[in-house]
Design an enzyme around this catalytic site. Structure first.
Site, PDB file in Angstrom:
ATOM      1  N   ASP A  97       5.601  69.894  52.784  1.00 38.63           N
ATOM      2  CA  ASP A  97       5.719  69.190  54.056  1.00 38.63           C
ATOM      3  C   ASP A  97       6.091  70.205  55.132  1.00 38.63           C
ATOM      4  OD1 ASP A  97       5.819  67.310  56.006  1.00 38.63           O
ATOM      5  OD2 ASP A  97       7.442  66.141  55.129  1.00 38.63           O
ATOM      6  N   ALA A  98       5.068  70.813  55.731  1.00 37.32           N
ATOM      7  CA  ALA A  98       5.278  71.854  56.735  1.00 37.32           C
ATOM      8  C   ALA A  98       4.723  71.461  58.098  1.00 37.32           C
ATOM      9  CB  ALA A  98       4.628  73.157  56.276  1.00 37.32           C
ATOM     10  N   LYS A  99       3.812  70.495  58.126  1.00 35.52           N
ATOM     11  CA  LYS A  99       3.222  69.976  59.370  1.00 35.52           C
ATOM     12  C   LYS A  99       2.733  71.092  60.284  1.00 35.52           C
ATOM     13  CE  LYS A  99       5.962  65.710  59.325  1.00 35.52           C
ATOM     14  NZ  LYS A  99       6.894  66.022  58.213  1.00 35.52           N
ATOM     15  N   ARG A 100       2.012  72.036  59.714  1.00 37.31           N
ATOM     16  CA  ARG A 100       1.518  73.155  60.505  1.00 37.31           C
ATOM     17  C   ARG A 100       0.341  72.720  61.371  1.00 37.31           C
ATOM     18  NH1 ARG A 100       6.210  75.334  59.807  1.00 37.31           N
ATOM     19  NH2 ARG A 100       6.450  76.743  58.033  1.00 37.31           N
TER      20      ARG A 100
END
Length: 280
Positions: A97-100
């Protein structure tokens, strides 16, 4: 390293055998304190490795939130690298879960960080933000397709502020989120049994108001502490129940630090979700 089967195929098998549950690994300061741990590397290690050892042999997906490890610098990232490797070795899929969200060579670098086999943080999938334009995700989409990994694209998120962008009108008159979901569906066209490009749809939403038939997994965060319950899922995901991957974090993690308590909480949520979605 043997080539991986497509992420959608592997996720479908994991959900069918282990149940449709994604457990977040979110070692924020208040949760560490609840476990009687310090907000330091020793606390981070104890918390993270306890969760992995207790649940990696039974949950379909782990979703570590990268930010809670990044805040400790390189030593925190080292803990994350170890947790990802141990989770995958025990059979759990890892969704980072990094939402890059970026463009060009920078998006390529993000993709290589999480989706290239052999990378220290190599995961089965990663969360991405498409709000620099869906086409900005192309380097990640292509790398994922080449290596059997997946991505989850932010669609309709549970935070109230998200509506400012996601519910705004696109040039075709539909919503921006709807435009993103249609492009997710296009990426998954013809995939069986499940596409490898997922969408994030908050379980706390009153209603989606968009076509969720994207032929890919639908990550549904918000079960538990954020207020949604498994009973809310059939209404929001009508017609797409078999593709929903509900995510639970604090409601499971709060059952620690006893590993047995973590297992009981995870099993309970998995059973409740199966019953609610009719997949028991």
């Amino acid at each position: 390293m043997s080539p991986l089967a497509p992420f959608g195929t592997r996720l479908r098998a994991a959900m069918d055998t282990r149940g449709p549950l994604c457990v977040g690994i979110d070692p924020h300061a208040s949760l560490l304190a609840d476990w009687g741990l310090g907000d330091d590397i020793a606390g981070l290690e104890h918390f993270t490795y306890t969760v992995v050892e207790a649940l990696a042999d039974r949950v379909a997906v782990f979703k570590p939130q990268s930010a809670f490890f990044e805040r400790f610098g390189s030593r925190g990232i080292a803990v994350l690298e170890t947790a990802v490797a141990r989770s995958r070795e025990a059979g759990a899929l890892v969704l980072m879960d990094a939402k890059r969200g970026d463009i060009g060579s920078t998006m390529t670098a993000y993709a290589e960080t999480y989706l290239r086999p052999g990378a220290p943080l190599f995961s089965d999938a990663v969360t991405l933000s498409p709000y620099l334009g869906f086409g900005s995700l192309r380097p990640a989409l292509d790398l994922a397709a080449a290596h059997g990994t997946g991505v989850f694209v932010l669609g309709l998120t549970s935070n109230p502020e998200g509506a400012e962008v996601q519910r705004a009108r696109a040039a075709d008159g539909g919503s921006v989120a709807g435009l993103m979901l249609r492009q997710v569906a296009a990426e998954n066209a013809g995939a069986r049994p499940l596409g490898s490009v997922g969408a994030v749809i908050g379980a706390t939403l009153a209603e989606a108001g968009e076509d969720l038939a994207v032929n890919g997994p639908l990550l549904a965060p918000g079960i538990g502490a954020q207020g949604a319950t498994p009973a809310d899922l059939p209404r929001l995901f009508a017609g797409a129940a078999d593709r929903v991957l509900p995510a639970v974090s604090r409601a499971v993690l709060g059952a620690g630090p006893d590993p047995a308590g973590l297992r009981v909480a995870a099993d309970r949520y998995a059973d409740e979700i199966r019953a609610a979605l009719g997949t028991a």
